[in-house]
Structure formats: C-alpha cells, structure tokens
Design a protein around this motif. Structure first.
Motif, PDB file in Angstrom:
ATOM      1  N   HIS A   1      24.354  -6.805 -37.676  1.00  0.00           N
ATOM      2  CA  HIS A   1      25.261  -6.903 -36.279  1.00  0.00           C
ATOM      3  C   HIS A   1      24.369  -8.059 -35.185  1.00  0.00           C
ATOM      4  O   HIS A   1      22.820  -8.132 -35.178  1.00  0.00           O
ATOM      5  CB  HIS A   1      25.241  -5.585 -35.181  1.00  0.00           C
ATOM      6  N   ILE A   2      24.845  -9.148 -34.744  1.00  0.00           N
ATOM      7  CA  ILE A   2      24.156 -10.238 -34.504  1.00  0.00           C
ATOM      8  C   ILE A   2      25.178 -10.340 -32.294  1.00  0.00           C
ATOM      9  O   ILE A   2      26.053 -10.370 -32.271  1.00  0.00           O
ATOM     10  CB  ILE A   2      24.203 -11.534 -34.311  1.00  0.00           C
ATOM     11  N   ASP A   3      24.471  -9.588 -31.305  1.00  0.00           N
ATOM     12  CA  ASP A   3      24.158 -10.027 -30.159  1.00  0.00           C
ATOM     13  C   ASP A   3      23.848 -10.954 -29.610  1.00  0.00           C
ATOM     14  O   ASP A   3      22.449 -10.472 -29.102  1.00  0.00           O
ATOM     15  CB  ASP A   3      24.463  -8.471 -29.703  1.00  0.00           C
ATOM     16  N   TYR A   4      24.758 -11.774 -28.706  1.00  0.00           N
ATOM     17  CA  TYR A   4      24.059 -12.657 -27.838  1.00  0.00           C
ATOM     18  C   TYR A   4      24.477 -11.999 -25.964  1.00  0.00           C
ATOM     19  O   TYR A   4      26.022 -11.969 -25.613  1.00  0.00           O
ATOM     20  CB  TYR A   4      24.754 -13.450 -27.598  1.00  0.00           C
ATOM     21  N   THR A   5      23.655 -11.437 -25.708  1.00  0.00           N
ATOM     22  CA  THR A   5      23.606 -11.375 -23.505  1.00  0.00           C
ATOM     23  C   THR A   5      23.524 -12.613 -22.971  1.00  0.00           C
ATOM     24  O   THR A   5      22.480 -13.240 -23.059  1.00  0.00           O
ATOM     25  CB  THR A   5      23.409  -9.939 -23.457  1.00  0.00           C
ATOM     26  N   ALA A   6      23.737 -12.305 -21.871  1.00  0.00           N
ATOM     27  CA  ALA A   6      23.355 -13.305 -21.258  1.00  0.00           C
ATOM     28  C   ALA A   6      22.375 -12.453 -20.173  1.00  0.00           C
ATOM     29  O   ALA A   6      22.946 -11.612 -19.522  1.00  0.00           O
ATOM     30  CB  ALA A   6      24.311 -14.113 -20.051  1.00  0.00           C
ATOM     31  N   LEU A   7      21.175 -13.439 -19.813  1.00  0.00           N
ATOM     32  CA  LEU A   7      20.034 -12.581 -19.159  1.00  0.00           C
ATOM     33  C   LEU A   7      20.228 -13.651 -17.484  1.00  0.00           C
ATOM     34  O   LEU A   7      20.325 -14.601 -17.081  1.00  0.00           O
ATOM     35  CB  LEU A   7      18.946 -12.890 -19.385  1.00  0.00           C
ATOM     36  N   ARG A   8      20.138 -11.920 -16.598  1.00  0.00           N
ATOM     37  CA  ARG A   8      20.835 -12.688 -15.121  1.00  0.00           C
ATOM     38  C   ARG A   8      19.649 -11.964 -14.187  1.00  0.00           C
ATOM     39  O   ARG A   8      19.348 -11.084 -14.366  1.00  0.00           O
ATOM     40  CB  ARG A   8      22.185 -12.457 -14.733  1.00  0.00           C
ATOM     41  N   GLY A   9      18.871 -12.933 -13.339  1.00  0.00           N
ATOM     42  CA  GLY A   9      18.262 -11.703 -12.587  1.00  0.00           C
ATOM     43  C   GLY A   9      19.190 -11.351 -11.105  1.00  0.00           C
ATOM     44  O   GLY A   9      20.787 -11.374 -11.514  1.00  0.00           O
ATOM     45  N   GLN A  10      18.341 -10.660 -10.333  1.00  0.00           N
ATOM     46  CA  GLN A  10      19.637  -8.996  -9.562  1.00  0.00           C
ATOM     47  C   GLN A  10      20.618 -10.444  -8.212  1.00  0.00           C
ATOM     48  O   GLN A  10      21.542  -9.611  -8.113  1.00  0.00           O
ATOM     49  CB  GLN A  10      18.331  -9.440  -8.150  1.00  0.00           C
ATOM     50  N   ASP A  11      19.846 -11.608  -8.258  1.00  0.00           N
ATOM     51  CA  ASP A  11      21.457 -12.732  -7.557  1.00  0.00           C
ATOM     52  C   ASP A  11      22.234 -13.333  -8.350  1.00  0.00           C
ATOM     53  O   ASP A  11      22.896 -13.900  -8.204  1.00  0.00           O
ATOM     54  CB  ASP A  11      20.670 -13.413  -6.461  1.00  0.00           C
ATOM     55  N   GLY A  12      22.520 -12.166  -9.560  1.00  0.00           N
ATOM     56  CA  GLY A  12      23.805 -13.110 -10.920  1.00  0.00           C
ATOM     57  C   GLY A  12      22.558 -14.418 -11.505  1.00  0.00           C
ATOM     58  O   GLY A  12      23.523 -15.802 -11.929  1.00  0.00           O
ATOM     59  N   GLU A  13      21.327 -14.759 -11.055  1.00  0.00           N
ATOM     60  CA  GLU A  13      21.012 -16.522 -11.673  1.00  0.00           C
ATOM     61  C   GLU A  13      20.870 -16.003 -13.121  1.00  0.00           C
ATOM     62  O   GLU A  13      20.607 -15.297 -14.011  1.00  0.00           O
ATOM     63  CB  GLU A  13      19.871 -16.723 -10.660  1.00  0.00           C
ATOM     64  N   TYR A  14      21.620 -16.978 -13.472  1.00  0.00           N
ATOM     65  CA  TYR A  14      21.805 -17.073 -15.137  1.00  0.00           C
ATOM     66  C   TYR A  14      19.854 -18.154 -15.844  1.00  0.00           C
ATOM     67  O   TYR A  14      19.411 -18.510 -14.599  1.00  0.00           O
ATOM     68  CB  TYR A  14      22.392 -18.145 -15.634  1.00  0.00           C
ATOM     69  N   LEU A  15      19.176 -16.817 -16.819  1.00  0.00           N
ATOM     70  CA  LEU A  15      18.505 -17.299 -16.274  1.00  0.00           C
ATOM     71  C   LEU A  15      17.770 -17.330 -17.987  1.00  0.00           C
ATOM     72  O   LEU A  15      17.398 -17.399 -18.312  1.00  0.00           O
ATOM     73  CB  LEU A  15      17.325 -15.503 -16.643  1.00  0.00           C
ATOM     74  N   GLY A  16      18.744 -16.615 -19.240  1.00  0.00           N
ATOM     75  CA  GLY A  16      19.344 -17.015 -20.045  1.00  0.00           C
ATOM     76  C   GLY A  16      19.726 -16.665 -21.126  1.00  0.00           C
ATOM     77  O   GLY A  16      20.659 -15.497 -20.613  1.00  0.00           O
ATOM     78  N   VAL A  17      19.481 -16.401 -22.175  1.00  0.00           N
ATOM     79  CA  VAL A  17      20.509 -16.117 -23.488  1.00  0.00           C
ATOM     80  C   VAL A  17      19.646 -14.779 -24.222  1.00  0.00           C
ATOM     81  O   VAL A  17      18.687 -15.307 -24.656  1.00  0.00           O
ATOM     82  CB  VAL A  17      20.858 -16.174 -24.291  1.00  0.00           C
TER      83      VAL A  17
END
Length: 408
Positions: free
Chosen positions: A368-384
């Motif tokens: 099983h492979i799961d990709y999840t967006a990594l976001r800061g507390q303000d919703g800023e995109y930080l990566g995957v």
C-alpha cells in the motif's frame, strides 16, 4: 626548452602569453600546438595561478569563461597532478571522483545510443527517445555535484584568497545547466529519426561535452588545488553538510571522519536535541525511530526535491542517498511521471490532500502506498509525504488478539 623545466615563473609567463594569444585569436591552431609541445607537464597549481593573475590584471571573467574550454582542451591530459594528495574512502574528494565515474558510465551509454541511431528502425523511435530521456534525467543529477562545489567547496577557496577559478567554474556549471535544460526540452516531443539525429548532434552532444569537460577540470585542477588548500576540519564540515544537497548517482558506503576529529557533534552540531511542540528527541533516538518504523517514509519538499527517506533494512522499494536533492520526477520511470506531476499540482493548489495506490503482487507481497500533502498550521504547502507499507500479513488478520503473544 630545458630552461623551462625547473623555472616556474618562466612556465607561467609562457602559459599566460599563449593563453592571451588564444584570447586574441592569433593563429589558434599554432598556439595550441605550442602549448602541447612546450607545456606537456604543467603543474596544476600553475594553471590556477595564471588564471587568477589574468583576472587580477583585468581580463574580464566573461573572457576567461569563453577561453576556459579552449585552453582546458589543450591541456587535457598534460597537466601534472602528481603533487595532489591521496584521499581515503568516503572523503568528499573520493565521493566527487566516484560520482564522476558514474557520470562517465551514463555518458558512455549515451554515446552507445548515438551510435545505433543511424541503423534504427522507425518502429523503435519511441523506445529510443524514452531511453535518451532516462539517461538525461540521470545526467541531470550532476546539478547536486555542482551545488556541493558551489556552496561547500568554493567558500573555503574564497576564504583562502582563491576567487578567480571558482567564479569561472561556477559560470561553466550554469552553462551546463542550460545545455541540460535544452536537452530535456528537445526530448519532450515526438521526434522523427531525422529530427533525433539533429537533436543528438546540436543539443545533446554539447551537454555531454560540457559534463565531460568539467570532469577533467575538477580532477586535474580543482580537486588537487582544494586538497592543498583545505584542512581536515574544512573537509569534515563539507562531509557533514553534503547530505543537504545529496549525492550524484552514487551513495558512499564508508562514513569518513578524520583522525583529529573526536567530538564532531560538539564542533559542528551545537545542541543534540530536536525540540518539537509535543516533546523532543536526541539524534540517536530520532535516527532509530525512522529506521524502526514498520512503514517506509519519503519526504519531498515544496520545491519537489527529495529531502529525506527512512532507511529501514526491510524497505519495500530500495532507496539510497543519491536521490537526496533530486527532483522527484526523476525518481520515477518516464511512463508514470505524468501521475506524479498531477499529484503535485493537485496538492499545491489545494484541490486534493491524499492519493492512495496499492499493488496486489509486488514480489509476492501486497503493498500500500499513500501520498499525503504536508501543510503548515496556516495551510501553507510544505511538500509531500509518501508512506509505503507491506500489508500482506495485516490483510490476513481475523478475530481478536487480546493476549500477549510475541511474533516470531
């Protein structure tokens, strides 16, 4: 000519004179011939000193840059590097050299592909182009090699007063980057055999030449000069910071540490605790955590560069540190790159936050492979964050397990 053998100043004066003749376009073939016959054994440090003097005397760096390929080609194989020091396994210079050998392997493969093009059938053009794309994706890993030179090596040279050669070499790096960018652009489209022949000759070959030329410049001039200039403390700092930029097509198996460095963490890593909002780890604990987790983790930052992976001994998909700093698109086969790009685009725009895949028979296991967006507390995109798990045994579970029973 015997009077030149043991006279450094006369050799440098003659070298400078001949380089300036090349610069002025005075019978270049005759000048090259004189360089080869008169300066067949030029110590690398004299080449560096002459280049530095020319810049100090007012020859524009742009002119030195244009001249660089000419006089380097002339001196290729003629520069005496016998005074350069040897290096142990795992030393940053050893790593640079072994990365160059890996680059040369890809260059040889590319030349092999060039050779078969003239006899290629039209039905094979698609696979051939895909093969070239794959090779140039790998060759583009050289950017990490160059970044380590620019941000780790060059600052120490500049502190030692050696400013000219690093500036010239950085300029050549940028030229190579542009050539590689052009190569990727040229290989994006569907091409006919005739178009491919033109692309190979006018676009791909110059990129290969630039990479090959830089390998020679590094090993005959830059690296010997650095070994004579930098201290073990300097090299150890470079070694510790190398993983920030990643390795190029090669992952060292030896962890190098100079004899005189006894407390490297105290010298280069003030404070050993990683403090988080809900607690803290020391470095050993954090390292052990990621090695022990029953899942594989890979982190791709907001600029689409692979920044971290957990190195469990039982990883589902093999990883090595040469992927650190690589564009995530280059870590996937060409036929699946469009999926990677779609996920990144959807995560960055906020359209999606998660994507899951599974493989029912990967070497006999269910993965099983799961990709999840990594976001800061303000919703800023930080990566995957990519989390991969072998769930073969989990899918077999039935009933309850309420009593202590250690797995075998």
């Amino acid at each position: 000519m015997s009077e030149l053998i043991n006279n450094s100043e006369k050799r440098k004066e003659l070298l400078k004179h001949l380089i300036l003749q090349l610069h002025n376009g005075e019978a270049p073939e005759q000048v090259k011939s004189r360089l080869i016959s008169l300066l067949h054994s030029v110590p690398y440090n004299e080449v560096v000193e002459v280049e530095q003097e020319l810049i100090a005397e007012g020859l524009p760096e742009e002119d030195i840059l244009r001249l660089c390929d000419i006089h380097t080609a002339v001196l290729d194989g003629s520069i005496d590097t016998s005074t350069a020091k040897g290096v142990p396994d795992g030393h940053p210079v050893d790593t640079f050299i072994k990365e160059n050998r890996e680059l040369e392997k890809r260059i040889d493969l590319t030349y092999g592909m060039f050779d078969v093009l003239k006899n290629l059938k039209d039905s094979d053009i698609g696979d051939y182009t895909m093969g070239l794309r794959s090779l140039f994706n790998q060759l583009s890993d050289v950017d990490k090699h160059y970044l380590r030179k620019e941000y780790l090596l060059f600052p120490f040279l500049e502190k030692a007063g050696i400013t000219g050669p690093p500036k010239v070499m950085w300029g050549k790096h940028d030229e190579t980057r542009e050539l590689l960018k052009a190569a990727h652009e040229a290989l994006k489209s569907e091409l006919t055999k005739e178009e491919l022949e033109t692309v190979c000759s006018l676009v791909l070959q110059p990129a290969i030449d630039a990479i090959e030329g830089m390998i020679m410049k590094e090993e005959q001039i830059l690296l010997p000069m650095c070994l004579d200039t930098l201290t073990d403390e300097n090299w150890y700092q470079i070694h510790k910071e190398t993983t920030i930029y990643g390795f190029c097509l090669y992952d060292p198996s030896v962890e190098w540490k100079p004899e005189l460095v006894k407390q490297e963490e105290a010298i280069f890593m003030p404070g050993n605790a990683i403090k988080l909002s809900s607690g803290s780890f020391d470095m050993k604990e954090l390292e052990a955590l990621f090695v022990t987790l029953p899942v594989d983790i890979t982190f791709v930052d907001k600029d689409d560069k692979v920044k971290f992976f957990s190195h469990s001994p039982n990883r589902v998909f093999e990883r090595n540190r040469s992927i650190i700093g690589r564009d995530v698109r280059m870590c996937h086969p060409p036929h699946s790159v469009h999926i990677v790009e779609q996920i990144i685009e959807d995560f960055k725009t906020g359209k999606e936050n998660k994507a899951a895949f599974w493989i029912s028979n990967f070497k006999g296991r269910f993965v099983h492979i799961d990709y999840t967006a990594l976001r800061g507390q303000d919703g800023e995109y930080l990566g995957v964050i990519e989390i991969t798990q072998d769930i073969t045994d989990l899918r077999k579970l039935e009933g309850d397990q309420r009593l202590l029973s250690y797995s075998k």
